[in-house]
Design a protein around this motif. Structure first.
Motif, short mmCIF file in Angstrom:
data_model
loop_
_atom_site.label_atom_id
_atom_site.label_comp_id
_atom_site.label_asym_id
_atom_site.label_seq_id
_atom_site.Cartn_x
_atom_site.Cartn_y
_atom_site.Cartn_z
N SER A 93 -13.30 -11.17 1.75
CA SER A 93 -13.49 -9.75 2.25
C SER A 93 -12.18 -9.70 3.25
CB SER A 93 -14.69 -9.52 2.77
OG SER A 93 -15.07 -10.41 3.95
N GLN A 94 -11.65 -8.45 3.14
CA GLN A 94 -10.53 -8.26 4.06
C GLN A 94 -10.82 -6.93 4.99
OE1 GLN A 94 -8.46 -10.58 4.60
NE2 GLN A 94 -7.76 -11.45 2.68
N THR A 95 -10.77 -7.08 6.15
CA THR A 95 -10.76 -6.02 7.05
C THR A 95 -9.40 -5.76 7.86
OG1 THR A 95 -13.21 -6.49 7.24
CG2 THR A 95 -12.15 -4.92 8.99
N LEU A 96 -9.00 -4.68 8.09
CA LEU A 96 -7.69 -4.30 8.76
C LEU A 96 -7.78 -4.84 10.02
CD1 LEU A 96 -6.44 -0.72 7.57
CD2 LEU A 96 -5.43 -2.88 7.08
N PRO A 97 -6.95 -5.60 10.63
CA PRO A 97 -6.95 -6.13 11.83
C PRO A 97 -6.85 -4.80 12.88
CG PRO A 97 -4.74 -6.30 10.98
CD PRO A 97 -5.32 -5.95 9.87
N LEU A 98 -7.49 -5.06 13.94
CA LEU A 98 -7.24 -3.79 14.85
C LEU A 98 -6.14 -3.69 15.56
CD1 LEU A 98 -10.68 -4.89 17.18
CD2 LEU A 98 -10.34 -3.19 15.29
N LYS A 99 -5.30 -4.58 15.46
CA LYS A 99 -3.95 -4.52 16.05
C LYS A 99 -2.88 -4.97 15.02
CE LYS A 99 -0.79 -5.83 20.00
NZ LYS A 99 -0.57 -6.68 21.09
N LEU A 100 -2.22 -3.75 14.68
CA LEU A 100 -0.77 -3.86 13.59
C LEU A 100 0.32 -4.31 14.29
CD1 LEU A 100 -2.06 -1.10 11.10
CD2 LEU A 100 -2.54 -3.65 11.19
N LYS A 101 1.16 -5.24 13.58
CA LYS A 101 2.35 -5.60 14.11
C LYS A 101 3.54 -5.69 13.17
CE LYS A 101 1.08 -10.48 14.70
NZ LYS A 101 1.37 -11.66 15.62
N GLY A 102 3.04 -6.21 12.02
CA GLY A 102 4.29 -6.45 11.15
C GLY A 102 4.86 -7.80 11.07
N PRO A 103 5.70 -8.14 10.39
CA PRO A 103 6.27 -7.37 9.07
C PRO A 103 5.31 -7.32 7.98
CG PRO A 103 7.39 -9.46 9.21
CD PRO A 103 6.39 -9.49 10.17
N TYR A 104 5.11 -6.24 7.42
CA TYR A 104 4.24 -5.83 6.26
C TYR A 104 5.09 -5.47 5.02
CZ TYR A 104 0.70 -5.85 10.24
OH TYR A 104 -0.08 -5.91 11.02
N LEU A 105 4.18 -5.63 3.84
CA LEU A 105 4.79 -5.39 2.75
C LEU A 105 3.67 -4.20 2.07
CD1 LEU A 105 6.99 -5.20 0.52
CD2 LEU A 105 5.51 -7.28 -0.60
N ILE A 106 4.24 -3.11 1.96
CA ILE A 106 3.45 -1.90 1.26
C ILE A 106 3.79 -1.66 -0.17
CG2 ILE A 106 2.38 0.24 1.49
CD1 ILE A 106 3.00 0.32 4.57
N LEU A 107 2.84 -1.78 -1.20
CA LEU A 107 3.09 -1.60 -2.53
C LEU A 107 2.33 -0.39 -2.94
CD1 LEU A 107 2.99 -5.45 -3.59
CD2 LEU A 107 5.15 -4.04 -2.76
N PHE A 166 -2.68 3.22 5.05
CA PHE A 166 -1.87 1.99 5.63
C PHE A 166 -0.76 2.53 6.22
CE2 PHE A 166 -3.41 -0.34 1.62
CZ PHE A 166 -4.59 -0.83 2.39
N VAL A 167 0.03 3.45 5.90
CA VAL A 167 1.18 3.99 6.44
C VAL A 167 0.83 4.73 7.90
CG1 VAL A 167 3.16 5.75 6.34
CG2 VAL A 167 2.71 4.06 4.54
N ALA A 168 -0.33 5.39 7.76
CA ALA A 168 -0.66 6.17 8.96
C ALA A 168 -1.14 5.07 10.08
CB ALA A 168 -1.70 7.06 8.74
N ALA A 169 -1.79 4.25 9.72
CA ALA A 169 -2.25 3.23 10.55
C ALA A 169 -1.08 2.42 11.13
CB ALA A 169 -3.23 2.03 9.86
N CYS A 170 -0.11 2.25 10.28
CA CYS A 170 1.29 1.62 10.81
C CYS A 170 1.92 2.33 11.92
CB CYS A 170 2.10 1.17 9.82
SG CYS A 170 1.48 -0.33 8.80
N LYS A 171 2.28 3.47 11.54
CA LYS A 171 2.92 4.24 12.46
C LYS A 171 2.02 4.49 13.99
CE LYS A 171 5.18 7.82 11.02
NZ LYS A 171 5.69 9.09 10.43
N THR A 172 0.88 4.81 13.84
CA THR A 172 0.01 4.65 14.94
C THR A 172 0.16 3.62 15.92
OG1 THR A 172 -1.61 6.16 13.81
CG2 THR A 172 -2.39 4.94 15.94
#
Length: 246
Positions: A93-107, A166-172
């Motif tokens: 099971s995967q839950t988005l981390p509370l803090k996003l930092k990258g680098p990430y790949l979005i497909l 995902f994009v919105a979460a990253c931008k935030t």
């Protein structure tokens, strides 16, 4: 030692269904010793492990092993010559981390399982933090995807959902969105300053990124091609760009 010799065995029939996507709700199948060892090292939970008698010594100290004949093992494999082991692995099971930092790949809507697996494997090799894939992308538990990933899904998180979310979460979180496109207003990737925290968006093999993603992106980038080809394979392009920005 008890050995299952019948393809009509209830456990075999139930397990074989996992080769079809509609039955993969909580677990999936992996084939071969390399993926088995990668799963073990990652702490993956095995529901069942099926091994041919001739290779029993390789799982001598492992619990939950069921021995089968080579003919029965082929029922659980899409390979004409299985390597002697097929294992049923519980999905993580995967839950988005509370803090996003990258680098990430979005497909976004990658259709070919081989392309999907290759890009995930490349993101792993390049040291990316995670991969986000859209709901309409190929299944990561498809046997072709699994073979292409070579166990990389055991090394980094893979999240599935709406790409725009995902994009919105990253931008935030201040993660720069770099979307790849051949649009006239895109920059050559070598001129792009990715910074420390970024996410690369790769689009569908035929259509590229969606208009919505293009509008949301901070930077549009492309790979200049001096030759006669109109485009690159998406997995090749992703590899070039990922290693450029790390």
């Amino acid at each position: 030692m008890i050995i299952i010799t019948s393809k009509a065995n209830n456990l075999i029939k139930k397990t074989k269904k996992l080769l079809q996507k509609k039955y993969r709700k909580q677990s999936y199948l992996i084939e071969g010793w390399h993926l088995f060892e990668e799963a073990k090292r990652s702490g993956a939970v095995f529901e069942h492990i099926f091994v041919v008698e001739e290779q029993a010594d390789k799982v001598a100290n492992h619990e939950g092993v069921t021995f089968v004949t080579p003919e029965v093992l082929r029922e659980l494999s899409e390979s004409p010559t299985p390597q002697g082991i097929v294992a049923e692995v519980r999905m993580a099971s995967q839950t988005l981390p509370l803090k996003l930092k990258g680098p990430y790949l979005i497909l976004e809507d990658i259709q070919d399982p081989g392309n999907l697996g290759t890009m995930i494997r490349t993101a792993d090799a390049a040291g990316f933090e995670a991969v986000f894939i859209s709901d309409k992308s190929a299944d990561i538990y498809n046997q072709k995807t699994l073979r292409s990933m070579q166990g990389s899904h055991f090394h980094l998180p893979i999240y599935k959902g709406r790409v725009l979310d995902f994009v919105a979460a990253c931008k935030t979180a201040g993660v720069k969105i770099i979307a790849t496109t051949l649009a006239s207003n895109s920059l050559d990737y070598q001129a792009v300053k990715a910074g420390e925290h970024f996410a690369i968006v790769m689009g569908n093999e035929g259509q590229g990124i969606s208009e919505l993603i293009a509008e949301e992106a901070d930077i549009l980038a492309h790979i200049t091609m001096p030759g006669g080809a109109e485009s690159l394979n998406v997995a090749v392009a992703a590899g070039i760009i990922m290693f450029q920005f790390i």
